[in-house]
Design an enzyme around this catalytic site. Structure first.
Site, mmCIF file in Angstrom:
data_model
loop_
_atom_site.group_PDB
_atom_site.id
_atom_site.type_symbol
_atom_site.label_atom_id
_atom_site.label_comp_id
_atom_site.label_asym_id
_atom_site.label_seq_id
_atom_site.Cartn_x
_atom_site.Cartn_y
_atom_site.Cartn_z
ATOM 1 N N GLU A 1 1.659 -2.751 4.380
ATOM 2 C CA GLU A 1 2.926 -2.177 3.918
ATOM 3 C C GLU A 1 4.034 -2.657 4.840
ATOM 4 O O GLU A 1 3.990 -2.435 6.055
ATOM 5 C CB GLU A 1 2.860 -0.650 3.919
ATOM 6 C CG GLU A 1 4.179 0.036 3.624
ATOM 7 C CD GLU A 1 4.825 -0.428 2.326
ATOM 8 O OE1 GLU A 1 6.023 -0.802 2.363
ATOM 9 O OE2 GLU A 1 4.143 -0.434 1.280
ATOM 10 N N GLY B 1 0.413 5.156 -0.120
ATOM 11 C CA GLY B 1 -0.956 5.274 0.358
ATOM 12 C C GLY B 1 -1.943 5.985 -0.537
ATOM 13 O O GLY B 1 -3.127 6.071 -0.198
ATOM 14 N N GLY B 2 -1.516 6.492 -1.688
ATOM 15 C CA GLY B 2 -2.443 7.200 -2.563
ATOM 16 C C GLY B 2 -3.571 6.319 -3.071
ATOM 17 O O GLY B 2 -4.751 6.692 -3.006
ATOM 18 N N LYS B 3 -3.241 5.151 -3.576
ATOM 19 C CA LYS B 3 -4.279 4.241 -4.074
ATOM 20 C C LYS B 3 -5.105 3.701 -2.912
ATOM 21 O O LYS B 3 -6.320 3.482 -3.051
ATOM 22 C CB LYS B 3 -3.651 3.091 -4.857
ATOM 23 C CG LYS B 3 -2.960 3.527 -6.145
ATOM 24 C CD LYS B 3 -2.448 2.328 -6.927
ATOM 25 C CE LYS B 3 -1.627 2.753 -8.131
ATOM 26 N NZ LYS B 3 -0.328 3.357 -7.748
ATOM 27 N N CYS C 1 3.879 0.334 -12.141
ATOM 28 C CA CYS C 1 4.169 1.614 -12.783
ATOM 29 C C CYS C 1 5.385 1.412 -13.682
ATOM 30 O O CYS C 1 6.417 2.058 -13.536
ATOM 31 C CB CYS C 1 4.438 2.702 -11.748
ATOM 32 S SG CYS C 1 4.567 4.340 -12.497
ATOM 33 N N ALA D 1 0.786 -1.231 0.000
ATOM 34 C CA ALA D 1 0.000 0.000 0.000
ATOM 35 C C ALA D 1 0.818 1.281 0.000
ATOM 36 O O ALA D 1 0.282 2.332 -0.345
ATOM 37 C CB ALA D 1 -0.950 0.013 1.203
#
Length: 460
Positions: A292, A271-273, A389, A268
């Site tokens: 995490e 933490g944005g998603k 990404c 995670a």
């Protein structure tokens, strides 16, 4: 009487300090630069100058190193690293910015005097004076003439390692779009727009915001510091790339949410998603657990999740073992896997110089372990979103194909592309393969996010 320390213009000093930290301690420029700007109390103009100096120099470092080597008559590994950083900054000003030659050279010499020996100032002055004697176009022609192959020419002009150029070409070839390589490499060297999201059910963008092309919750502002609006809304509005938003929404919108579902964000941090998943879970009556492994990143996850009223449990566990400890527990799992980050080179330009092909091999082993753990933790009939990404074939298509082969008849790939097209504001130009989505900075204006949806077949 001691010699007075040279006065270095504050914006240039901030840029130098960030670039040196990137080189010395693998610092992340996007995290360190705002802190250094604030600490130096730079005004708006100087903050903009420091930002352009930092990111522009890091993006074009490979190209500038070739120019410096030619001008200095020696390879860059024979130049003291602090002075090489000074030369890179000076070269960026001379070749890519509208900075007067005397200002670029004089400020660089002052900086060299501050961070190096007395002899380094004469060397710095000589190299930059030599660079200034030729136009940017002349230098480009010289560097192209030095290239050893077509790939080396692209690597030089667009300032990417050769292996990255080849990896990006293969990824585009998989979509029969290899002709877009130059456009993609150029996009990697273009500063991305600042993109924000209003967490669904918790905030709305302001009336003057410009909506994103694709994300139903994303938007941009005309200008100004986005941190102000982030602070004003206590994180319910936050900075997030449109591609990251879409990657999370593909999982939440893959089918209707049933109240009581339990979701897992396996990796995670930062933490944005997780914040977007938590907001979506709240609206649908589901619950989220964010995991995490790294404690510092877990703290970032907790901070991101503080914007969501419902409490979200944060684990600090090894993601490769959760399939053993919590088998077939979760209805939906997001695996935003550790990867090379080659899809975010606009945002983190230094990543291109940190990674090697050896890193790809190590990361794909970890990705396979995390995929197996996530699939084991998935309920029959549940949905797993595998996200990277990175467009590197080994981290995307091949990772998924290998996993499906390992899992045999228990696994099925879903129509990921249709899910994305259904939730998107506009139709996206995607590859023909429906079971996966590859976004691109040059084509979609997002980071190069890859997403594949998979499900575990219920026992017959």
């Amino acid at each position: 009487m001691s010699e007075r320390a040279p006065r270095v213009q504050p914006a240039r000093r901030v840029a130098y300090d960030v670039i040196a930290a990137v080189r010395e301690s693998d610092a992340y420029a996007n995290l360190l630069l705002p802190t250094r700007i604030a600490r130096a109390s730079l005004n708006t103009a100087d903050a903009g100058l420091a930002t352009e100096l930092t990111y522009g120099t890091l993006r074009m470092q490979g190209y500038y190193d070739r120019v410096i080597a030619r001008a200095a008559g020696r390879t860059v590994d024979r130049i003291d690293p602090p002075i090489l950083d000074v030369l890179r900054l000076g070269t960026h000003q001379l070749l890519s910015m509208r900075v007067a030659t005397h200002a670029a050279v004089d400020e660089s010499v002052s900086l060299a005097r501050a961070v190096g020996s007395r002899s380094a100032t004469g060397f710095t002055n000589g190299v930059l004076r030599e660079i200034s004697r030729h136009t940017p176009d002349e230098w480009r022609d010289r560097i192209i003439g030095d290239a050893s192959s077509a790939d080396d020419e692209l690597a030089a002009v667009f300032s990417h390692p050769v292996w990255v150029v080849r990896a990006l070409r293969r990824a585009l070839e998989a979509e029969d779009r290899s002709g877009e390589l130059d456009e993609l490499l150029a996009a990697d060297n273009t500063a991305p727009r600042v993109n924000l999201i209003a967490l669904p059910g918790l905030a709305e963008p302001s009336a003057e915001a410009g909506p994103d092309r694709f994300s139903p919750f994303g938007f941009t502002l005309g200008g100004g510091d986005p941190q102000g609006i982030v602070d004003q809304f206590d994180g319910r509005i936050r900075v997030q790339d449109e591609g990251s938003q879409l990657a999370a929404l593909i999982l939440t919108r893959a089918r209707d949410i049933v109240a009581g579902e339990e979701w897992l964000d396996l990796c995670a941090g930062p933490g944005g998603k997780a914040a977007l998943l938590a907001a979506e879970a709240r609206l649908g009556g589901a619950t989220l657990i964010a995991n995490e492994l790294v404690p510092a990143r877990a703290d970032l996850v907790r901070r991101a999740l503080a914007a969501v009223p419902e409490k979200v449990e944060v684990w600090e566990r090894d993601g490769t073992t959760i399939g053993e400890t919590d088998p077939e527990r979760f209805d939906r799992i997001l695996l935003d896997a550790p990867c090379t980050g080659l899809g975010a080179l606009r945002r983190r330009p230094e990543a291109r110089w940190r990674k090697t092909p050896r890193d790809v091999a190590e990361l794909t082993r970890l990705q396979a372990q995390l995929l197996d753990s996530a699939f084991a933790a998935l309920k029959p009939g549940g949905i797993l979103a595998y996200v990277t990404c990175s467009p590197h074939i080994a981290e995307t298509r091949l990772s998924v194909a290998d996993a499906v082969t390992r899992w045999g008849d228990t696994a099925e790939q879903l129509d990921t592309a249709s899910v994305l097209q259904e939730l998107s504001n506009e139709r996206l130009d995607l590859a023909a393969e429906p079971t996966e989505v590859q976004l691109w900075p040059h084509r979609h204006g997002t980071d190069a996010m890859f997403v594949a949806l998979l499900t575990k077949r219920p026992p017959s």
